[in-house]
Write an enzyme that holds these catalytic residues in place. Structure first.
Site, short mmCIF file in Angstrom:
data_model
loop_
_atom_site.label_atom_id
_atom_site.label_comp_id
_atom_site.label_asym_id
_atom_site.label_seq_id
_atom_site.Cartn_x
_atom_site.Cartn_y
_atom_site.Cartn_z
N LEU A 1 4.57 2.23 15.49
CA LEU A 1 3.94 2.75 16.65
C LEU A 1 2.20 2.95 15.91
O LEU A 1 1.24 2.34 16.91
CB LEU A 1 4.20 4.58 16.58
CG LEU A 1 5.69 4.34 17.07
CD1 LEU A 1 5.75 6.02 17.34
CD2 LEU A 1 4.87 3.59 18.20
N GLY A 2 2.02 2.76 14.85
CA GLY A 2 0.62 3.05 14.31
C GLY A 2 0.34 2.90 13.08
O GLY A 2 1.42 3.24 12.30
N ASP A 3 -0.54 2.59 12.55
CA ASP A 3 -1.39 3.31 11.26
C ASP A 3 -2.08 3.97 11.23
O ASP A 3 -3.65 3.86 11.88
CB ASP A 3 -1.41 1.67 10.37
CG ASP A 3 -1.25 0.58 10.15
OD1 ASP A 3 0.03 0.96 9.03
OD2 ASP A 3 -0.78 -0.20 10.99
N GLY A 4 -2.73 4.84 9.66
CA GLY A 4 -3.40 5.97 10.17
C GLY A 4 -4.68 5.52 8.37
O GLY A 4 -3.58 4.53 7.05
N ASN A 5 -5.11 6.88 8.30
CA ASN A 5 -5.21 6.38 6.38
C ASN A 5 -4.19 6.92 5.54
O ASN A 5 -4.64 6.90 3.86
CB ASN A 5 -7.01 7.60 6.86
CG ASN A 5 -7.83 7.36 7.13
OD1 ASN A 5 -8.20 6.05 7.54
ND2 ASN A 5 -9.14 8.65 8.16
N PHE A 6 -2.96 7.63 5.58
CA PHE A 6 -2.80 8.48 4.92
C PHE A 6 -1.03 7.75 4.71
O PHE A 6 -0.17 7.85 4.03
CB PHE A 6 -2.16 9.57 5.25
CG PHE A 6 -3.35 11.24 5.13
CD1 PHE A 6 -4.19 10.57 3.74
CD2 PHE A 6 -4.13 10.81 5.97
CE1 PHE A 6 -4.99 11.75 3.95
CE2 PHE A 6 -5.41 12.44 5.94
CZ PHE A 6 -6.04 11.91 5.36
N GLU B 1 1.47 5.14 7.42
CA GLU B 1 2.24 4.15 8.62
C GLU B 1 2.47 5.51 10.21
O GLU B 1 3.13 6.82 9.34
CB GLU B 1 3.20 3.20 8.86
CG GLU B 1 2.40 2.75 8.08
CD GLU B 1 3.78 1.26 7.40
OE1 GLU B 1 3.14 0.09 6.90
OE2 GLU B 1 4.58 1.44 8.15
N LYS C 1 6.30 9.67 10.36
CA LYS C 1 4.88 9.51 9.35
C LYS C 1 5.85 8.46 8.17
O LYS C 1 5.75 10.18 7.05
CB LYS C 1 4.37 10.31 9.74
CG LYS C 1 3.18 10.25 8.66
CD LYS C 1 2.07 9.13 9.71
CE LYS C 1 0.65 9.10 8.58
NZ LYS C 1 -0.69 10.08 9.21
N ASP D 1 -9.45 18.07 12.04
CA ASP D 1 -9.43 16.66 12.53
C ASP D 1 -9.47 16.59 14.44
O ASP D 1 -8.15 15.80 14.43
CB ASP D 1 -8.88 15.79 11.27
CG ASP D 1 -9.09 14.68 11.73
OD1 ASP D 1 -10.12 13.97 12.73
OD2 ASP D 1 -8.14 13.44 11.24
#
Length: 533
Positions: free
Chosen positions: A268-273, A275, A290, A381
């Site tokens: 679904l997506g990527d983040g700083n920490f 996928e 996650k 955040d």
């Protein structure tokens, strides 16, 4: 920690133990004819239950529980179907009757199925005790007024669609919400009537001309004649099934699960920490997963953060179900929200939403943050990218605050000081947090104001054309973003600018923000319609 969809309680109705049936088949929807049922429970039991002297099935399905064992002949009725997900859980269909054997767990009750004789655990918010108002199809529990309006205004519902809810302002009173027209093109109109108690809890009334021993009796009467209401009661408003409290009864306590029970199906997506993936648990339950980048944090710190999320239970907070920490990468397993992040939704499918839907979403987010505020939890955040979007109710998406794995429990000084070198999303971060690393609930309020800017601009980047250093400098000098196009002046003046007050203590609480948006359209109309003479 990113996460991806409260427990709203929905009443389902039952054929078990029903002593009276009201036929509303003359109000046939395009899909089907519907018959709803009114339990004819005794007056004394109904009133004592509403006073909280029974085993607490009010509100969001929590409370009560007491000492474990229950009388076997105390009967429950299923409000929704449920498929067993693990050994020890019990499958059932809507309307099934069960004997309550043990209620010591606040989320899972141990029962015996009346027809099959099988025993097992069932989610408490999927059942209700027979012959109480919670077992009635028309009872919605404690839900906001705007949510009640959306439920009765759902597509294809006829004039006279109704529900009864507990009033937020006075929990000893109820409100009757009725759809007054069936004009599908214009969405219909809604009327609300206060249901008051007689002295000494002897019954209920809308007008003193006519009183009733129970809410069931009131519904039966106004289903036959309007008698001063805008119209007859015809059809109980359908409601969404609640969020499951856990993946299963077993994972409530044992929420470290084997990763081979998970099937990662779509990224679904990527983040700083790490996928985020869409997947299924045991091939049955849709979940969001996650995956944390190796080395991001220790297992101890990870579990400490996850424990905060696990304990949070609110309709506008994403539900954490389980974790995998035996090997890296660590997994966080949460409920799955079908429409993804609010940021992407605003830029795509949500770009045509009107101000009423935007205000409703703002209220939902403030409601979730109010829950964290009450528990002295700071998010750190809060942004549109960390709010997730589910299904729609009457054109308004359900939204939930996610990614509060960064959340910290505030100590007595109500300040969390971030470690040296920590990175912050500058454009969303309050000045005192960006410059000194001091995070509080009030710094979350600042971020909420930026999130509102994102909502009102349908996903535009805050402080357009400005880089991070410039934002910090200009905000310190008193610069505030101008009112977005299409944003009502009242929202800009009374919310955004107040959220961005330089002095943290002068910023509003999330309680204030929630009630501002929840009542935003109510202030222009009478709160409750008086019954006609």
């Amino acid at each position: 920690m990113g996460c991806l969809f409260s427990k709203e309680r929905r009443s389902g109705g039952s054929d078990m133990g029903v002593s009276e049936r009201i036929d509303v088949s003359r109000f046939q929807t395009p899909q089907q004819q519907t018959v709803f049922h009114v339990n004819n429970g005794g007056n004394e039991g109904t009133i004592s239950q509403l006073n909280g002297t029974s085993d607490g099935m009010m509100g969001n399905g929590r409370g009560g529980g007491g000492g474990g064992g229950a009388q076997e002949r105390e009967t429950l009725v299923a409000l929704y179907p449920y498929d067993s997900r693990a050994d020890g859980d019990l499958s059932f269909q809507k309307g099934d009757a069960m004997y309550l054997l043990d209620h010591s767990n606040c989320d899972w009750w141990y029962v015996r199925h009346q027809r099959t004789g099988q025993t097992g655990y069932v989610p408490r918010n999927f059942v209700a005790k027979q012959q109480t108002i919670e077992s009635e199809e028309w009872y919605a529990g404690k839900i906001p007024r705007n949510r009640a309006e959306r439920l009765v205004l759902s597509s294809h519902l006829p004039k006279g669609t109704f529900l009864i809810r507990e009033r937020e302002a006075d929990t000893r009173e109820f409100a009757l919400t009725i759809r007054d027209t069936d004009d599908q093109r214009n969405g219909g109109t809604v009327k609300h009537y206060k249901i008051k108690r007689l002295d000494h809890d002897q019954g209920y009334f809308i007008t003193t001309r006519r009183t009733f021993r129970s809410l069931q009796e009131l519904v039966r009467y106004y289903s036959d004649v309007p008698d001063g209401l805008c119209c007859q009661l015809t059809f109980p408003a359908p409601r969404l099934a609640p969020t499951r409290p856990d993946l299963s009864h077993d994972t409530q306590q044992n929420w470290e699960i084997p990763r081979n029970q998970l099937h990662l199906k779509r990224k679904l997506g990527d983040g700083n920490f790490g996928e985020v993936w869409y997947g299924k648990w045991r091939g049955i339950v849709e979940v969001a997963i996650k995956t944390m980048k190796p080395g991001t944090m220790s297992p101890e710190a990870f579990l400490q953060e996850a424990q905060i999320m696990k304990q949070c239970d609110h309709p506008n907070l994403v539900k954490l179900y389980a974790v995998c920490t035996r090997e890296e990468p660590f997994y966080i397993i949460t409920e799955y929200m079908i429409n993804g992040s609010l940021l992407q939704y605003l830029r795509t499918d949500g770009s045509t939403l009107g101000i009423q839907a935007l205000v409703d979403m703002a209220a939902q987010i403030a409601n979730g943050m109010m829950y964290l505020e009450e528990r002295k939890l700071v998010h750190r955040d809060l942004a549109a990218r960390n709010v997730l979007v589910g299904d729609k109710i009457s054109g308004v998406p359900v939204v939930k605050v996610a990614d509060f794995g960064l959340a910290r429990k505030l100590m007595e000084e109500d300040i969390y000081e971030a470690r040296t070198g920590a990175k912050f999303p500058i454009k969303w971060t309050a000045p005192e947090a960006a410059t000194c690393g001091n995070f509080t609930v009030k710094s979350d309020v600042w971020s909420y104001g930026i999130l509102l800017y994102e909502i009102m601009t349908k996903g535009q980047v805050p402080y357009p054309g400005m880089h991070n250093r410039e934002v910090v400098e200009q905000v310190e000098l008193g610069y505030r973003m101008p009112m977005p196009r299409g944003c009502p002046e009242q929202i800009y003046e009374e919310v955004l600018l107040k959220c961005w007050d330089k002095t943290p203590d002068r910023r509003p609480t999330f309680d204030t923000l929630y009630h501002f948006f929840d009542d935003y359209f109510v202030s222009t109309q009478p709160n409750y319609a008086p019954p006609s003479a």
